[in-house]
Motif scaffolding. Sequence first.
Motif, PDB file in Angstrom:
ATOM      1  N   ARG A 161       0.903  -1.163   0.047  1.00 28.89           N
ATOM      2  CA  ARG A 161      -0.210  -0.046   0.133  1.00 28.89           C
ATOM      3  C   ARG A 161       0.859   1.198   0.024  1.00 28.89           C
ATOM      4  O   ARG A 161       1.718   1.411   0.833  1.00 28.89           O
ATOM      5  CB  ARG A 161      -0.974  -0.072   1.130  1.00 28.89           C
ATOM      6  CG  ARG A 161      -2.111  -0.803   1.088  1.00 28.89           C
ATOM      7  CD  ARG A 161      -3.027  -0.737   2.379  1.00 28.89           C
ATOM      8  NE  ARG A 161      -3.322   0.687   2.664  1.00 28.89           N
ATOM      9  CZ  ARG A 161      -3.080   1.074   3.715  1.00 28.89           C
ATOM     10  NH1 ARG A 161      -2.947   0.607   4.971  1.00 28.89           N
ATOM     11  NH2 ARG A 161      -3.788   2.431   3.921  1.00 28.89           N
ATOM     12  N   TYR A 162       0.755   2.057  -0.883  1.00 25.52           N
ATOM     13  CA  TYR A 162       1.416   3.361  -0.975  1.00 25.52           C
ATOM     14  C   TYR A 162       0.870   4.393  -1.366  1.00 25.52           C
ATOM     15  O   TYR A 162      -0.380   4.374  -1.755  1.00 25.52           O
ATOM     16  CB  TYR A 162       2.597   2.990  -2.072  1.00 25.52           C
ATOM     17  CG  TYR A 162       2.247   2.726  -3.540  1.00 25.52           C
ATOM     18  CD1 TYR A 162       2.125   3.812  -4.397  1.00 25.52           C
ATOM     19  CD2 TYR A 162       1.648   1.542  -3.793  1.00 25.52           C
ATOM     20  CE1 TYR A 162       1.879   3.456  -5.671  1.00 25.52           C
ATOM     21  CE2 TYR A 162       1.381   1.403  -5.132  1.00 25.52           C
ATOM     22  CZ  TYR A 162       1.311   2.178  -6.120  1.00 25.52           C
ATOM     23  OH  TYR A 162       0.983   2.016  -7.146  1.00 25.52           O
ATOM     24  N   PHE A 163       1.147   5.939  -1.349  1.00 24.97           N
ATOM     25  CA  PHE A 163       0.856   6.980  -1.292  1.00 24.97           C
ATOM     26  C   PHE A 163       0.951   7.687  -2.583  1.00 24.97           C
ATOM     27  O   PHE A 163       2.263   7.450  -3.036  1.00 24.97           O
ATOM     28  CB  PHE A 163       1.054   7.808  -0.284  1.00 24.97           C
ATOM     29  CG  PHE A 163       0.410   9.137  -0.314  1.00 24.97           C
ATOM     30  CD1 PHE A 163      -0.959   9.697  -0.038  1.00 24.97           C
ATOM     31  CD2 PHE A 163       1.184  10.364  -0.868  1.00 24.97           C
ATOM     32  CE1 PHE A 163      -1.559  10.817   0.008  1.00 24.97           C
ATOM     33  CE2 PHE A 163       0.410  11.584  -0.695  1.00 24.97           C
ATOM     34  CZ  PHE A 163      -0.504  11.694  -0.615  1.00 24.97           C
ATOM     35  N   ASP A 166       4.004  -6.075   2.458  1.00 25.38           N
ATOM     36  CA  ASP A 166       3.748  -7.543   2.798  1.00 25.38           C
ATOM     37  C   ASP A 166       4.520  -8.499   2.014  1.00 25.38           C
ATOM     38  O   ASP A 166       4.344  -8.310   0.833  1.00 25.38           O
ATOM     39  CB  ASP A 166       2.438  -8.159   3.310  1.00 25.38           C
ATOM     40  CG  ASP A 166       1.787  -7.250   4.329  1.00 25.38           C
ATOM     41  OD1 ASP A 166       2.608  -7.030   5.510  1.00 25.38           O
ATOM     42  OD2 ASP A 166       0.574  -6.779   4.228  1.00 25.38           O
ATOM     43  N   ILE A 167       5.187  -9.383   2.269  1.00 25.17           N
ATOM     44  CA  ILE A 167       5.869 -10.335   1.485  1.00 25.17           C
ATOM     45  C   ILE A 167       4.845 -11.605   1.438  1.00 25.17           C
ATOM     46  O   ILE A 167       4.436 -12.148   2.588  1.00 25.17           O
ATOM     47  CB  ILE A 167       7.241 -10.811   1.704  1.00 25.17           C
ATOM     48  CG1 ILE A 167       8.229  -9.616   2.006  1.00 25.17           C
ATOM     49  CG2 ILE A 167       7.836 -11.967   0.876  1.00 25.17           C
ATOM     50  CD1 ILE A 167       9.545  -9.771   2.314  1.00 25.17           C
ATOM     51  N   VAL A 203      -4.137   6.864  -1.642  1.00 28.49           N
ATOM     52  CA  VAL A 203      -3.935   5.700  -1.126  1.00 28.49           C
ATOM     53  C   VAL A 203      -4.045   4.473  -2.184  1.00 28.49           C
ATOM     54  O   VAL A 203      -5.190   4.299  -2.433  1.00 28.49           O
ATOM     55  CB  VAL A 203      -3.990   5.379   0.040  1.00 28.49           C
ATOM     56  CG1 VAL A 203      -3.460   3.836   0.440  1.00 28.49           C
ATOM     57  CG2 VAL A 203      -3.477   6.349   1.153  1.00 28.49           C
ATOM     58  N   VAL A 204      -2.999   3.702  -2.697  1.00 29.92           N
ATOM     59  CA  VAL A 204      -3.454   2.813  -3.668  1.00 29.92           C
ATOM     60  C   VAL A 204      -2.723   1.332  -2.977  1.00 29.92           C
ATOM     61  O   VAL A 204      -1.687   1.407  -2.506  1.00 29.92           O
ATOM     62  CB  VAL A 204      -2.580   3.198  -5.080  1.00 29.92           C
ATOM     63  CG1 VAL A 204      -2.795   2.220  -5.977  1.00 29.92           C
ATOM     64  CG2 VAL A 204      -3.282   4.347  -5.353  1.00 29.92           C
ATOM     65  N   SER A 205      -3.483   0.387  -3.368  1.00 28.90           N
ATOM     66  CA  SER A 205      -2.814  -1.046  -3.203  1.00 28.90           C
ATOM     67  C   SER A 205      -2.441  -1.691  -4.278  1.00 28.90           C
ATOM     68  O   SER A 205      -2.910  -1.512  -5.433  1.00 28.90           O
ATOM     69  CB  SER A 205      -4.056  -1.789  -2.438  1.00 28.90           C
ATOM     70  OG  SER A 205      -4.258  -1.414  -1.115  1.00 28.90           O
TER      71      SER A 205
END
Length: 135
Positions: free
Chosen positions: A83-85, A130-131, A96-98
């Motif tokens: 998840r990042y901006f 997360d891995i 925010v995008v996954s």
Amino acid sequence: MSGPYDDIINLPRFQTSHRRMPLYERAAQFAPFAALTGYENLISEEARFTDRRPVPGDEEARIINENLNIISQRRAPTAVRVRYFIPDERKSGGSVVSREGAVRWIDRVMRRMIFTDKSEICIDDIIALDIAEKS
């Protein structure tokens, strides 16, 4: 009873020698004038919502760094969920995008995570990482 216009009231209507303007062209001259060109676009842009940049807490930042180290040490692409901006290009804030994908490598100098499809995410914009399979 006589009126002031009795001498001209029954005269034939004047006919001009010019061609008559088609109704379409006549209507165009009465079209609304857009004095504030682009105003509606500005209003809709201002009304568009953006999210504030979330800041990961200490524990989340530790997990992100730990997972980045694990990915860096692997030779094969690593499946991740991130998840990042994404900062907005026009105003403050962003979204925010996954994303799920396989990370090819971590560029620590340019601070970016590079996926197998050659897309990139700035490490500073990561909120959660997360891995898929830790080994």
